[in-house]
Design an enzyme around this catalytic site. Structure first.
Site, PDB file in Angstrom:
ATOM      1  N   ASP A  96      -8.559   0.556   0.304  1.00 25.51           N
ATOM      2  CA  ASP A  96      -7.304   0.880   0.967  1.00 25.51           C
ATOM      3  C   ASP A  96      -6.516   1.959   0.235  1.00 25.51           C
ATOM      4  OD1 ASP A  96      -8.144  -1.435   2.302  1.00 25.51           O
ATOM      5  OD2 ASP A  96      -6.101  -2.123   2.624  1.00 25.51           O
TER       6      ASP A  96
ATOM      7  N   ASN B  89       2.881  -1.554  13.321  1.00 25.55           N
ATOM      8  CA  ASN B  89       1.780  -2.406  12.831  1.00 25.55           C
ATOM      9  C   ASN B  89       1.588  -3.648  13.699  1.00 25.55           C
ATOM     10  OD1 ASN B  89       0.096  -1.634  10.654  1.00 25.55           O
ATOM     11  ND2 ASN B  89       1.820  -1.721   9.243  1.00 25.55           N
TER      12      ASN B  89
ATOM     13  N   ALA C 184      -5.623   4.196   6.137  1.00 26.96           N
ATOM     14  CA  ALA C 184      -5.165   5.534   6.516  1.00 26.96           C
ATOM     15  C   ALA C 184      -3.751   5.511   7.097  1.00 26.96           C
ATOM     16  CB  ALA C 184      -6.132   6.157   7.517  1.00 26.96           C
TER      17      ALA C 184
ATOM     18  N   ARG D 257      -0.088  -6.538  15.168  1.00 27.77           N
ATOM     19  CA  ARG D 257      -1.260  -7.346  14.864  1.00 27.77           C
ATOM     20  C   ARG D 257      -1.273  -8.537  15.829  1.00 27.77           C
ATOM     21  NH1 ARG D 257      -2.590  -5.923   9.451  1.00 27.77           N
ATOM     22  NH2 ARG D 257      -2.271  -3.673   9.381  1.00 27.77           N
TER      23      ARG D 257
ATOM     24  N   TYR E 163      -8.569 -14.691   7.125  1.00 28.23           N
ATOM     25  CA  TYR E 163      -7.273 -14.769   6.445  1.00 28.23           C
ATOM     26  C   TYR E 163      -6.981 -16.208   6.017  1.00 28.23           C
ATOM     27  CZ  TYR E 163      -6.013 -10.087   8.108  1.00 28.23           C
ATOM     28  OH  TYR E 163      -5.971  -8.739   8.326  1.00 28.23           O
ATOM     29  N   TYR E 164      -6.441 -16.342   4.817  1.00 28.54           N
ATOM     30  CA  TYR E 164      -5.941 -17.615   4.327  1.00 28.54           C
ATOM     31  C   TYR E 164      -4.503 -17.383   3.865  1.00 28.54           C
ATOM     32  CZ  TYR E 164     -10.854 -18.798   4.581  1.00 28.54           C
ATOM     33  OH  TYR E 164     -12.138 -18.999   5.036  1.00 28.54           O
TER      34      TYR E 164
ATOM     35  N   ASP F 251      -1.257   3.410   6.441  1.00 29.26           N
ATOM     36  CA  ASP F 251      -0.277   3.232   5.369  1.00 29.26           C
ATOM     37  C   ASP F 251      -0.134   4.514   4.555  1.00 29.26           C
ATOM     38  OD1 ASP F 251      -0.145   0.578   6.189  1.00 29.26           O
ATOM     39  OD2 ASP F 251      -1.666  -0.065   4.749  1.00 29.26           O
TER      40      ASP F 251
ATOM     41  N   ALA G  75      -7.579  10.705  15.684  1.00 27.42           N
ATOM     42  CA  ALA G  75      -8.237  11.954  15.308  1.00 27.42           C
ATOM     43  C   ALA G  75      -7.603  13.170  15.975  1.00 27.42           C
ATOM     44  CB  ALA G  75      -9.726  11.877  15.660  1.00 27.42           C
TER      45      ALA G  75
ATOM     46  N   ASN H 124       0.831  -1.203   0.000  1.00 26.41           N
ATOM     47  CA  ASN H 124       0.000   0.000   0.000  1.00 26.41           C
ATOM     48  C   ASN H 124       0.869   1.258   0.000  1.00 26.41           C
ATOM     49  OD1 ASN H 124      -2.406  -1.413   0.034  1.00 26.41           O
ATOM     50  ND2 ASN H 124      -2.775  -1.124   2.217  1.00 26.41           N
TER      51      ASN H 124
END
Length: 366
Positions: free
Chosen positions: A314, A179, A276, A181, A118-119, A278, A242, A50
């Site tokens: 995205d 990031n 946003a 996760r 997810y795969y 990325d 924000a 991205n």
């Protein structure tokens, strides 16, 4: 020849090289549970790709390096990313492992009002390693952009990321988006996510991290606490949603104290809260390549994020550079009045020309 004995496929210098997994994404044709959605539209998704696509669309020379399956989904992925003007010559194709895919609902990914399936287990990207990738091509940019998603994929991916974040003379400027996760790390046998991400971030020159993920991963509350835990990066950007973003950079005199620059976020008519982060990184990196002041780098990050927030997917068309420069140059009052809605990047109007003494209470485009 490269350091791992392979022929380098892309030795020429790019503005940015982004390394990481990209996947084929299936977006729902209508709102609802995955169980109820009858059909999906195909797109691409991946934090690093991205960033690469946004930077290429903004006029920079960009290379994406990754692994994709030698399958139809891999063909689509490479062709779609290349279609943005990204150099994909260093992408490896794996005949034994598939391209990762995922499905998601139309809800907001930043809340619980969504589903993602997810795969990606055993995907071609999970086989990225020091031995399977072209290190010369990866290091051939002025900036190397990485994220904390890659090391979560496998022990080999973690080893590659450690190699690329090791502080060595002559390396490119290393950008690292944390990031975090948690779902990717939950079953990972090769490390504890928060500890690994802190280690890798300490090896980078430029780090992006959200204050929410710093709180969740490391128990840190506020930008100053994040900086105290990450003193090594030359530039640390803490994204505050924000509220805005705060950058810690450089040293101001013999005390070695940071300079601190904060820029409030723009008011945006949000269409979808995806991509946003990325886009913010891409805007900041674009301005970094142009050696703009840190305040303007943050503003360009906010503008790119606003472009992503005002489209359904995205990836968004970035504003023309002169348009973004005019907005980034607004005084603080005019910046605070600015509000951006769908289509603003294509609008011919120049909101910066309507600011100043006597301007309306709110500058809005379009």
């Amino acid at each position: 020849m490269t350091a791992n004995g392979r022929t380098s496929t892309a030795p020429d210098v790019a503005d940015v090289v982004a390394l990481g997994e990209s996947m084929v994404t299936f977006l729902p044709s209508r709102p609802g549970r995955l169980a109820d959605v009858p059909s999906f539209d195909r797109a691409i998704g991946g934090a690093e790709s991205n960033v690469a696509c946004v930077l290429a669309a903004a006029g920079h020379s960009v290379r994406w390096v990754g692994r994709a399956g030698a399958d139809g989904f891999g063909d689509h992925l490479v062709e779609a990313i290349g279609g943005y003007g990204v150099d994909v010559r260093a992408v490896r194709r794996d005949p034994a492992r598939p391209t990762g895919i995922y499905f998601r609902t139309a809800g907001d990914r930043s809340t619980d009002a969504h589903e993602v399936a997810y795969y990606r287990a055993g995907s071609a990207a999970s086989a990225m390693s020091v031995d399977t990738m072209d290190l010369d091509a990866i290091r051939s940019g002025r900036i190397l952009h990485l994220s904390g998603i890659t090391p979560a994929l496998s022990a080999d991916c973690l080893g590659l990321t450690r190699e690329l974040t090791a502080r060595r003379p002559g390396r490119p400027l290393v950008s690292f988006d944390v990031n975090h996760r948690p779902g990717l790390w939950r079953d990972a046998a090769h490390g504890h996510g928060p500890e690994v991400l802190l280690e890798l971030a300490r090896g980078a020159d430029l780090v992006f991290v959200g204050d929410d993920e710093a709180r969740d991963a490391w128990g840190l509350d506020g930008p100053e606490a994040v900086r105290a835990a990450l003193p090594e990066p030359e530039l640390l950007v803490v994204k505050q949603g924000a509220t805005g973003a705060t950058a810690f950079h450089g040293a101001s005199g013999p005390s070695g104290a940071d300079q601190v620059t904060s820029v409030p976020a723009l008011r945006v008519d949000v269409v979808a809260a995806v991509g946003a982060g990325d886009a913010f990184a891409a805007g900041f990196l674009s301005a970094t390549l142009r050696d703009l002041p840190v305040r303007d780098r943050l503003r360009h990050g906010h503008l790119m994020a606003a472009a992503a927030l005002t489209v359904p997917g995205d990836l968004a068309t970035p504003p023309a550079r002169d348009h973004a420069d005019r907005l980034a140059a607004l005084d603080d009052t005019a910046w605070g009045r600015l509000r951006l809605g769908p289509g603003w990047t294509q609008d011919g109007e120049r909101p910066g020309d309507r600011t100043g003494e006597g301007a309306d209470e709110e500058v809005r485009t379009p």
